[in-house]
Scaffold this active site. Structure first.
Site, PDB file in Angstrom:
ATOM      1  N   LYS A 170      29.807 143.808  69.025  1.00 25.10           N
ATOM      2  CA  LYS A 170      30.049 142.726  69.987  1.00 25.10           C
ATOM      3  C   LYS A 170      29.474 141.399  69.483  1.00 25.10           C
ATOM      4  O   LYS A 170      30.136 140.365  69.569  1.00 25.10           O
ATOM      5  CB  LYS A 170      29.348 143.103  71.297  1.00 25.10           C
ATOM      6  CG  LYS A 170      30.070 142.735  72.530  1.00 25.10           C
ATOM      7  CD  LYS A 170      29.691 143.650  73.693  1.00 25.10           C
ATOM      8  CE  LYS A 170      28.222 143.962  73.770  1.00 25.10           C
ATOM      9  NZ  LYS A 170      27.466 143.026  74.620  1.00 25.10           N
ATOM     10  N   ARG A 183      20.915 152.081  61.208  1.00 28.53           N
ATOM     11  CA  ARG A 183      20.732 150.632  61.041  1.00 28.53           C
ATOM     12  C   ARG A 183      19.293 150.312  60.634  1.00 28.53           C
ATOM     13  O   ARG A 183      18.348 150.902  61.143  1.00 28.53           O
ATOM     14  CB  ARG A 183      21.069 149.956  62.374  1.00 28.53           C
ATOM     15  CG  ARG A 183      20.977 148.460  62.348  1.00 28.53           C
ATOM     16  CD  ARG A 183      21.730 147.877  63.490  1.00 28.53           C
ATOM     17  NE  ARG A 183      21.017 147.955  64.752  1.00 28.53           N
ATOM     18  CZ  ARG A 183      21.424 147.343  65.865  1.00 28.53           C
ATOM     19  NH1 ARG A 183      22.540 146.639  65.860  1.00 28.53           N
ATOM     20  NH2 ARG A 183      20.742 147.457  66.986  1.00 28.53           N
ATOM     21  N   ARG A 189      14.285 149.862  63.962  1.00 29.40           N
ATOM     22  CA  ARG A 189      13.850 149.442  65.303  1.00 29.40           C
ATOM     23  C   ARG A 189      13.633 150.643  66.203  1.00 29.40           C
ATOM     24  O   ARG A 189      14.409 151.606  66.162  1.00 29.40           O
ATOM     25  CB  ARG A 189      14.934 148.556  65.933  1.00 29.40           C
ATOM     26  CG  ARG A 189      14.793 147.094  65.592  1.00 29.40           C
ATOM     27  CD  ARG A 189      15.967 146.296  66.075  1.00 29.40           C
ATOM     28  NE  ARG A 189      16.450 146.691  67.401  1.00 29.40           N
ATOM     29  CZ  ARG A 189      17.464 146.107  68.021  1.00 29.40           C
ATOM     30  NH1 ARG A 189      18.089 145.096  67.452  1.00 29.40           N
ATOM     31  NH2 ARG A 189      17.864 146.501  69.207  1.00 29.40           N
ATOM     32  N   ARG A 227      27.567 143.043  84.615  1.00 26.57           N
ATOM     33  CA  ARG A 227      27.265 144.458  84.313  1.00 26.57           C
ATOM     34  C   ARG A 227      27.667 145.318  85.512  1.00 26.57           C
ATOM     35  O   ARG A 227      28.695 145.971  85.432  1.00 26.57           O
ATOM     36  CB  ARG A 227      25.808 144.616  83.931  1.00 26.57           C
ATOM     37  CG  ARG A 227      25.575 144.423  82.421  1.00 26.57           C
ATOM     38  CD  ARG A 227      24.109 144.619  82.168  1.00 26.57           C
ATOM     39  NE  ARG A 227      23.702 145.097  80.916  1.00 26.57           N
ATOM     40  CZ  ARG A 227      23.170 144.342  79.940  1.00 26.57           C
ATOM     41  NH1 ARG A 227      23.102 143.046  80.039  1.00 26.57           N
ATOM     42  NH2 ARG A 227      22.729 144.896  78.847  1.00 26.57           N
ATOM     43  N   ARG A 279      20.524 154.781  75.510  1.00 28.41           N
ATOM     44  CA  ARG A 279      21.135 153.450  75.699  1.00 28.41           C
ATOM     45  C   ARG A 279      22.636 153.589  75.965  1.00 28.41           C
ATOM     46  O   ARG A 279      23.206 152.890  76.798  1.00 28.41           O
ATOM     47  CB  ARG A 279      20.916 152.576  74.460  1.00 28.41           C
ATOM     48  CG  ARG A 279      19.499 152.021  74.357  1.00 28.41           C
ATOM     49  CD  ARG A 279      19.225 151.474  72.976  1.00 28.41           C
ATOM     50  NE  ARG A 279      19.943 150.257  72.669  1.00 28.41           N
ATOM     51  CZ  ARG A 279      20.131 149.801  71.428  1.00 28.41           C
ATOM     52  NH1 ARG A 279      19.663 150.454  70.391  1.00 28.41           N
ATOM     53  NH2 ARG A 279      20.770 148.666  71.229  1.00 28.41           N
TER      54      ARG A 279
HETATM   55  P1  AMP Z   1      20.969 142.724  76.605  1.00 30.40           P
HETATM   56  O1  AMP Z   1      20.379 141.888  75.509  1.00 30.40           O
HETATM   57  O2  AMP Z   1      22.300 142.231  77.082  1.00 30.40           O
HETATM   58  O3  AMP Z   1      20.987 144.201  76.266  1.00 30.40           O
HETATM   59  O4  AMP Z   1      19.983 142.570  77.869  1.00 30.40           O
HETATM   60  C1  AMP Z   1      18.626 142.903  77.793  1.00 30.40           C
HETATM   61  C2  AMP Z   1      18.070 143.136  79.190  1.00 30.40           C
HETATM   62  O5  AMP Z   1      18.227 141.962  79.992  1.00 30.40           O
HETATM   63  C3  AMP Z   1      18.767 144.227  79.989  1.00 30.40           C
HETATM   64  O6  AMP Z   1      18.259 145.510  79.689  1.00 30.40           O
HETATM   65  C4  AMP Z   1      18.456 143.814  81.421  1.00 30.40           C
HETATM   66  O7  AMP Z   1      17.117 144.138  81.773  1.00 30.40           O
HETATM   67  C5  AMP Z   1      18.541 142.302  81.339  1.00 30.40           C
HETATM   68  N1  AMP Z   1      19.923 141.842  81.611  1.00 30.40           N
HETATM   69  C6  AMP Z   1      20.765 141.201  80.754  1.00 30.40           C
HETATM   70  N2  AMP Z   1      21.950 140.932  81.336  1.00 30.40           N
HETATM   71  C7  AMP Z   1      21.861 141.415  82.612  1.00 30.40           C
HETATM   72  C8  AMP Z   1      22.752 141.456  83.721  1.00 30.40           C
HETATM   73  N3  AMP Z   1      24.007 140.973  83.640  1.00 30.40           N
HETATM   74  N4  AMP Z   1      22.303 142.018  84.878  1.00 30.40           N
HETATM   75  C9  AMP Z   1      21.053 142.508  84.987  1.00 30.40           C
HETATM   76  N5  AMP Z   1      20.167 142.526  83.974  1.00 30.40           N
HETATM   77  C10 AMP Z   1      20.550 141.975  82.795  1.00 30.40           C
END
Ligand code: AMP
Length: 218
Positions: free
Chosen positions: A13, A127, A160, A88, A171
């Site tokens: 992505k 990775r 990581r 989400r 995940r």
């Molecule tokens: P990401 O980098 O997109 O995986 O986001 C990292 C963390 O940020 C997630 O595990 C959530 O805790 C929070 N987060 C990011 N986007 C959202 C969203 N749309 N709704 C709720 N929490 C979010």
């Protein structure tokens, strides 16, 4: 182009987002990045979000919807945007629809990059990332010239914590639980474009562009 990009961790992505924002000259709006930045800058938003993020939970909808709405009002997003990591859960998608409608806009498409979970596990658990410059390698498909050492900056390559196989499986389970209903929501609203993310970076990109062209100019 008002786009939403969906795809599990490891689907590519980030790579496709970088190419799309250059092609369409639109800002890349990643809620994860915005929240991490808020935590780094010790803002009130950061303080609110941190406990959820550390626990791997979702930040409450009203908080995230608020920051996205504010970001979409900024001048660079008026001509288009690429949303990544938002929405989400389905209520966030509904809130986004409502916000766009109130502002006389609509989504152009929702691009979902699909990859078989077994391939994602192999991609992510193999990775390795440079601890200094962030360059990405893979133990089988993109080896460093000297094992464990970054070709670009000679930094040490690290595995990581969240790329270890058990964590990767978790995940992926969390992702599929969160986004399956979202995919259904966008399928029903006719916005969903499914792209096969198992091909090369360029092939996936070409497929996305082709699908978007068909959508905009059928
Ligand atoms: P990401 O980098 O997109 O995986 O986001 C990292 C963390 O940020 C997630 O595990 C959530 O805790 C929070 N987060 C990011 N986007 C959202 C969203 N749309 N709704 C709720 N929490 C979010």
């Amino acid at each position: 182009m008002n786009l939403v990009l969906l795809g599990p961790p490891g689907a590519g992505k980030g790579t496709q987002a970088e190419k799309l924002i250059k092609e369409f000259q639109i800002p890349h709006i990643s809620t994860g990045d915005m929240l991490r930045e808020a935590i780094k800058n010790r803002t009130e938003l950061g303080a609110q979000a941190e406990k959820y993020m550390t626990a791997g939970e979702l930040v409450p909808d009203e908080v995230v919807i608020g920051i996205v709405a504010e970001r979409l009002m900024q001048s660079d997003a008026t001509g288009g945007f690429l949303l990544d990591g938002f929405p989400r859960p389905v209520p966030q998608a509904r809130a986004l629809d409502q916000f766009l409608q109130e502002n006389g806009k609509a989504l152009t498409a929702v691009v979902n990059i699909e990859v078989d979970p077994q391939i994602l596990i192999a991609r992510l658990s193999g990775r390795r990332v440079c601890g200094t410059c962030g360059a990405v390698y893979h133990v089988e498909t993109k080896q460093a010239k000297e094992p464990g050492i970054c070709d670009l900056c000679q930094g040490e390559l690290i595995h990581r914590a969240d790329d270890h196989e058990e964590t990767v499986k978790n995940r992926l389970a969390v992702y599929s639980e969160q986004t399956e209903p979202l995919i259904q929501y966008y399928r029903e609203s006719g916005l969903l474009l499914q792209v096969n993310g198992e091909k090369s970076i360029d092939e996936v990109y070409r497929e996305i562009i082709q699908e978007l062209r068909n959508r905009v100019d059928p």
